[in-house]
Design a protein around this motif. Structure first.
Motif, PDB file in Angstrom:
ATOM      1  N   PHE A 200       0.801  -1.217   0.000  1.00  0.00           N
ATOM      2  CA  PHE A 200       0.000   0.000   0.000  1.00  0.00           C
ATOM      3  C   PHE A 200       0.840   1.275   0.000  1.00  0.00           C
ATOM      4  CE2 PHE A 200      -3.001  -3.031   2.113  1.00  0.00           C
ATOM      5  CZ  PHE A 200      -3.929  -3.053   1.086  1.00  0.00           C
ATOM      6  N   GLN A 201       2.143   1.165   0.202  1.00  0.00           N
ATOM      7  CA  GLN A 201       2.982   2.361   0.248  1.00  0.00           C
ATOM      8  C   GLN A 201       2.895   3.206  -1.024  1.00  0.00           C
ATOM      9  OE1 GLN A 201       6.790   0.661   1.357  1.00  0.00           O
ATOM     10  NE2 GLN A 201       6.584   1.359   3.471  1.00  0.00           N
ATOM     11  N   PRO A 202       2.965   2.617  -2.237  1.00  0.00           N
ATOM     12  CA  PRO A 202       2.874   3.451  -3.444  1.00  0.00           C
ATOM     13  C   PRO A 202       1.559   4.222  -3.531  1.00  0.00           C
ATOM     14  CG  PRO A 202       3.710   1.267  -3.988  1.00  0.00           C
ATOM     15  CD  PRO A 202       3.236   1.206  -2.579  1.00  0.00           C
ATOM     16  N   ARG A 203       0.450   3.597  -3.118  1.00  0.00           N
ATOM     17  CA  ARG A 203      -0.841   4.275  -3.183  1.00  0.00           C
ATOM     18  C   ARG A 203      -0.897   5.445  -2.217  1.00  0.00           C
ATOM     19  NH1 ARG A 203      -4.373   6.500  -6.016  1.00  0.00           N
ATOM     20  NH2 ARG A 203      -6.530   6.390  -5.319  1.00  0.00           N
ATOM     21  N   MET A 204      -0.358   5.250  -1.002  1.00  0.00           N
ATOM     22  CA  MET A 204      -0.372   6.328  -0.015  1.00  0.00           C
ATOM     23  C   MET A 204       0.509   7.486  -0.476  1.00  0.00           C
ATOM     24  SD  MET A 204      -0.554   4.444   3.710  1.00  0.00           S
ATOM     25  CE  MET A 204       0.776   3.264   3.477  1.00  0.00           C
ATOM     26  N   LYS A 205       1.702   7.166  -1.001  1.00  0.00           N
ATOM     27  CA  LYS A 205       2.578   8.219  -1.511  1.00  0.00           C
ATOM     28  C   LYS A 205       1.969   8.892  -2.738  1.00  0.00           C
ATOM     29  CE  LYS A 205       7.013   6.316   0.058  1.00  0.00           C
ATOM     30  NZ  LYS A 205       8.339   5.797  -0.378  1.00  0.00           N
ATOM     31  N   GLY A 206       1.251   8.112  -3.541  1.00  0.00           N
ATOM     32  CA  GLY A 206       0.664   8.654  -4.758  1.00  0.00           C
ATOM     33  C   GLY A 206      -0.343   9.756  -4.484  1.00  0.00           C
ATOM     34  N   GLN A 207      -1.063   9.675  -3.349  1.00  0.00           N
ATOM     35  CA  GLN A 207      -2.023  10.724  -3.023  1.00  0.00           C
ATOM     36  C   GLN A 207      -1.326  12.065  -2.758  1.00  0.00           C
ATOM     37  OE1 GLN A 207      -5.911  10.333  -2.440  1.00  0.00           O
ATOM     38  NE2 GLN A 207      -4.966   9.343  -4.185  1.00  0.00           N
ATOM     39  N   ILE A 208      -0.211  12.007  -2.056  1.00  0.00           N
ATOM     40  CA  ILE A 208       0.544  13.243  -1.802  1.00  0.00           C
ATOM     41  C   ILE A 208       1.165  13.750  -3.099  1.00  0.00           C
ATOM     42  CG2 ILE A 208       2.429  14.265  -0.474  1.00  0.00           C
ATOM     43  CD1 ILE A 208       1.928  12.206   1.686  1.00  0.00           C
ATOM     44  N   ASP A 209       1.674  12.839  -3.912  1.00  0.00           N
ATOM     45  CA  ASP A 209       2.215  13.240  -5.215  1.00  0.00           C
ATOM     46  C   ASP A 209       1.147  13.930  -6.058  1.00  0.00           C
ATOM     47  OD1 ASP A 209       4.556  12.087  -4.434  1.00  0.00           O
ATOM     48  OD2 ASP A 209       4.318  10.260  -5.604  1.00  0.00           O
ATOM     49  N   PHE A 210      -0.102  13.437  -5.958  1.00  0.00           N
ATOM     50  CA  PHE A 210      -1.201  14.041  -6.710  1.00  0.00           C
ATOM     51  C   PHE A 210      -1.402  15.494  -6.288  1.00  0.00           C
ATOM     52  CE2 PHE A 210      -5.719  15.177  -6.796  1.00  0.00           C
ATOM     53  CZ  PHE A 210      -5.997  15.038  -8.144  1.00  0.00           C
ATOM     54  N   LEU A 211      -1.402  15.752  -4.963  1.00  0.00           N
ATOM     55  CA  LEU A 211      -1.580  17.125  -4.494  1.00  0.00           C
ATOM     56  C   LEU A 211      -0.433  18.014  -4.958  1.00  0.00           C
ATOM     57  CD1 LEU A 211      -2.902  16.624  -0.843  1.00  0.00           C
ATOM     58  CD2 LEU A 211      -4.196  17.064  -2.923  1.00  0.00           C
ATOM     59  N   GLU A 212       0.801  17.504  -4.887  1.00  0.00           N
ATOM     60  CA  GLU A 212       1.944  18.305  -5.327  1.00  0.00           C
ATOM     61  C   GLU A 212       1.853  18.596  -6.821  1.00  0.00           C
ATOM     62  OE1 GLU A 212       5.308  16.000  -4.015  1.00  0.00           O
ATOM     63  OE2 GLU A 212       5.552  17.286  -2.260  1.00  0.00           O
ATOM     64  N   ARG A 213       1.361  17.620  -7.598  1.00  0.00           N
ATOM     65  CA  ARG A 213       1.222  17.850  -9.032  1.00  0.00           C
ATOM     66  C   ARG A 213       0.147  18.907  -9.310  1.00  0.00           C
ATOM     67  NH1 ARG A 213       0.737  12.979 -10.151  1.00  0.00           N
ATOM     68  NH2 ARG A 213      -1.414  12.785 -10.851  1.00  0.00           N
ATOM     69  N   GLN A 214      -0.915  18.916  -8.511  1.00  0.00           N
ATOM     70  CA  GLN A 214      -1.946  19.940  -8.664  1.00  0.00           C
ATOM     71  C   GLN A 214      -1.395  21.328  -8.362  1.00  0.00           C
ATOM     72  OE1 GLN A 214      -5.314  19.257  -9.699  1.00  0.00           O
ATOM     73  NE2 GLN A 214      -4.170  17.426 -10.233  1.00  0.00           N
ATOM     74  N   ILE A 215      -0.530  21.416  -7.339  1.00  0.00           N
ATOM     75  CA  ILE A 215       0.097  22.705  -7.016  1.00  0.00           C
ATOM     76  C   ILE A 215       0.975  23.156  -8.166  1.00  0.00           C
ATOM     77  CG2 ILE A 215       1.713  23.871  -5.460  1.00  0.00           C
ATOM     78  CD1 ILE A 215       0.713  22.098  -3.219  1.00  0.00           C
ATOM     79  N   GLN A 216       1.787  22.224  -8.700  1.00  0.00           N
ATOM     80  CA  GLN A 216       2.682  22.586  -9.794  1.00  0.00           C
ATOM     81  C   GLN A 216       1.889  23.053 -11.013  1.00  0.00           C
ATOM     82  OE1 GLN A 216       6.060  22.784  -9.545  1.00  0.00           O
ATOM     83  NE2 GLN A 216       5.832  23.822 -11.505  1.00  0.00           N
ATOM     84  N   GLU A 217       0.760  22.405 -11.302  1.00  0.00           N
ATOM     85  CA  GLU A 217      -0.061  22.840 -12.419  1.00  0.00           C
ATOM     86  C   GLU A 217      -0.612  24.246 -12.178  1.00  0.00           C
ATOM     87  OE1 GLU A 217      -3.057  19.899 -12.962  1.00  0.00           O
ATOM     88  OE2 GLU A 217      -1.680  18.362 -13.737  1.00  0.00           O
ATOM     89  N   SER A 218      -0.968  24.543 -10.936  1.00  0.00           N
ATOM     90  CA  SER A 218      -1.450  25.890 -10.618  1.00  0.00           C
ATOM     91  C   SER A 218      -0.339  26.915 -10.789  1.00  0.00           C
ATOM     92  CB  SER A 218      -1.982  25.924  -9.178  1.00  0.00           C
ATOM     93  OG  SER A 218      -3.059  25.018  -9.023  1.00  0.00           O
ATOM     94  N   VAL A 219       0.877  26.545 -10.357  1.00  0.00           N
ATOM     95  CA  VAL A 219       2.023  27.457 -10.520  1.00  0.00           C
ATOM     96  C   VAL A 219       2.316  27.674 -12.001  1.00  0.00           C
ATOM     97  CG1 VAL A 219       4.499  27.714 -10.129  1.00  0.00           C
ATOM     98  CG2 VAL A 219       3.038  26.870  -8.291  1.00  0.00           C
ATOM     99  N   ASP A 220       2.273  26.607 -12.799  1.00  0.00           N
ATOM    100  CA  ASP A 220       2.509  26.747 -14.241  1.00  0.00           C
ATOM    101  C   ASP A 220       1.454  27.646 -14.881  1.00  0.00           C
ATOM    102  OD1 ASP A 220       4.663  25.082 -13.991  1.00  0.00           O
ATOM    103  OD2 ASP A 220       3.614  23.269 -14.633  1.00  0.00           O
ATOM    104  N   GLU A 221       0.207  27.503 -14.431  1.00  0.00           N
ATOM    105  CA  GLU A 221      -0.872  28.356 -14.950  1.00  0.00           C
ATOM    106  C   GLU A 221      -0.615  29.810 -14.577  1.00  0.00           C
ATOM    107  OE1 GLU A 221      -4.499  28.930 -17.010  1.00  0.00           O
ATOM    108  OE2 GLU A 221      -3.194  27.166 -16.818  1.00  0.00           O
ATOM    109  N   LEU A 222      -0.122  30.013 -13.361  1.00  0.00           N
ATOM    110  CA  LEU A 222       0.193  31.371 -12.921  1.00  0.00           C
ATOM    111  C   LEU A 222       1.307  31.978 -13.756  1.00  0.00           C
ATOM    112  CD1 LEU A 222      -0.096  33.675 -10.861  1.00  0.00           C
ATOM    113  CD2 LEU A 222       1.485  32.432  -9.369  1.00  0.00           C
TER     114      LEU A 222
END
Length: 450
Positions: free
Chosen positions: A150-172
């Motif tokens: 289950f470790q990859p799935r748990m880490k993947g959720q945090i990676d998802f949030l970080e990717r959403q932040i990066q997309e927002s920064v790129d949009e900015l």
């Protein structure tokens, strides 16, 4: 991990040939992904495909003509190293295992969606499985199979949030230097998205509340551990959960760093608009105002009709005078001083409470280190110091306090021996500027025999 395997050397061999075979150029990589997508859709029932199918991939993706396909024929042969397997008898290709894992990993990362409920269920299952393990075999299975699954799935959720932040920064960044009115709307959308990410981060943190119960069980297991083979897995589990909570805090802090810059950018964008409005207002006053004479013949400034005249003089109201003896009150200075004293007391109480809390955390870490020495017979403090830094979010002051307490508690202690090797300097990955001498605490032989 194999100690004698030269990982970097293998990648760099023959002018990075191995690296290029593992990670093909973008066009070849997209061809592999195209084939994998067709594989997922069931286009290859026998799990094989011909060279014409590869040519079709080039044509649909890049519109290459036949001459360009010829140029890529040599590169396609490179895929046979790690990605494709060619059957000369049947003249068909199939995927190698590395290609499946390569494409599936990319697919999982991009498909990953935010689902705190699933994380809560995963953590709850991990906790139940851990509580149900009562033998060394059961615990070893949990550490070797249940947790890693289950470790990859748990880490993947945090990676998802970080990717959403990066997309927002790129949009900015994309809109930062535009001057049209749409940038205001785009920035408002970015701010709204960051607020949503922060709420999702809070939901994910709440979903990880089962981790605290898992850590409590691991603490008990470590305190009463009779199986040396479990010590390293327990330590690794503590490090993993500490890293998860640390990464959640990193997501929150990153949003904290971005939002002030957004507010500053909004201010910069609004300043020309404000200046323009002030300028138009002043121009309106200068053009539309005029001097007129009142009934007494004095000149007065008459503002435009849509602007109310200034009220320069306000008549003084008639107020009754009350003698102090008739209506005694406390002096304002005394009340003000009382409020200040209350504020000082609250601040002092908060400071004292924080000092007590940190002291409790130090005591807990010292107790854990003493348990480690009791169980193993000896323990090296520098690795324990690194674990403190990871779990306490690089709080160097707290880690140093623990080190000082350990040094005092085990120096000249009849039950333990403490040795410091001033020839061995230990450095810490999370704090590159920090280093210390190697310190080892051993349980004395007399105590071991008793």
């Amino acid at each position: 991990m194999t100690d004698d395997f030269d990982f970097l050397g293998t990648l760099q061999r023959d002018n990075l040939r191995t690296y290029k075979l593992l990670y093909p150029d973008p066009q070849l990589g997209m061809v592999v992904m195209w084939l994998y997508d067709r594989h997922l859709s069931g286009a290859f029932p026998a799990k094989t495909f011909k060279e014409d199918t590869i040519n079709q991939a080039f044509r649909e993706l890049f519109g290459h003509n036949r001459q360009q396909w010829q140029d890529y024929a040599n590169k396609i042969s490179d895929l046979n190293e790690f990605f494709l397997r060619y059957d000369e008898q049947l003249q068909v290709y199939s995927f190698k295992n590395y290609a499946i894992e390569f494409c599936q990993r990319a697919y999982d990362v991009l498909l990953n969606t935010f689902n705190p409920t699933e994380i809560e269920q995963i953590c709850a299952k991990l906790r139940r499985d851990l509580e149900g393990a009562h033998t060394v075999e059961g615990y070893e299975f949990w550490f070797a199979t249940n947790l890693p699954a289950f470790q990859p799935r748990m880490k993947g959720q945090i990676d998802f949030l970080e990717r959403q932040i990066q997309e927002s920064v790129d949009e900015l960044r994309k809109h930062a230097y535009r001057s049209d009115a749409s940038i205001q709307q785009a920035l408002e959308q970015v701010v709204q998205r960051l607020d949503e990410i922060r709420e999702q981060n809070k939901e994910l943190t709440a979903a990880f509340h089962e981790i605290d119960r898992i850590k409590i069980h691991l603490d008990e297991l470590q305190a009463n551990n009779q199986w040396p083979s479990l010590q390293e897995p327990i330590d690794n589990a503590f490090v993993f959960f500490a890293e998860m909570l640390r990464d959640l805090r990193i997501v929150d802090r990153r949003i904290d760093r971005i939002q002030p810059k957004l507010r500053q950018l909004f201010g910069t964008l609004n300043q020309p608009l404000f200046n323009g409005r002030v300028e138009r207002f002043l121009r309106h006053l200068l053009v539309e105002s005029e001097f007129v004479r009142d009934s007494s013949g004095r000149r007065q400034l008459q503002l435009p009709e849509n602007i109310h005249p200034l009220l320069i003089h306000i008549s003084t109201p008639s107020l009754p005078i009350i003698e102090r003896k008739e209506f005694p009150t406390k002096r304002f200075s005394i009340a003000q001083k009382s409020q200040q004293n209350q504020s000082d007391r609250r601040n002092a109480f908060a400071t004292s409470a924080e000092r007590i809390r940190r002291q409790s955390v130090v005591e807990r870490w010292v107790g854990r280190f003493e348990q480690l020495v009791q169980q193993q017979g000896e323990a090296q403090f520098d690795s324990f110091f690194q674990a403190i830094l990871i779990e306490e979010n690089n709080d160097v002051d707290l880690a140093v306090r623990v080190a000082y307490r350990v040094f005092r508690q085990f120096t000249n202690n009849p039950h333990y021996s403490l040795s410091v090797d001033n020839q061995t300097l230990v450095e810490y990955k999370t704090q590159p500027s920090l280093s210390s001498w190697q310190m080892i605490v051993q349980k004395r032989q007399t105590d071991t025999l008793s």
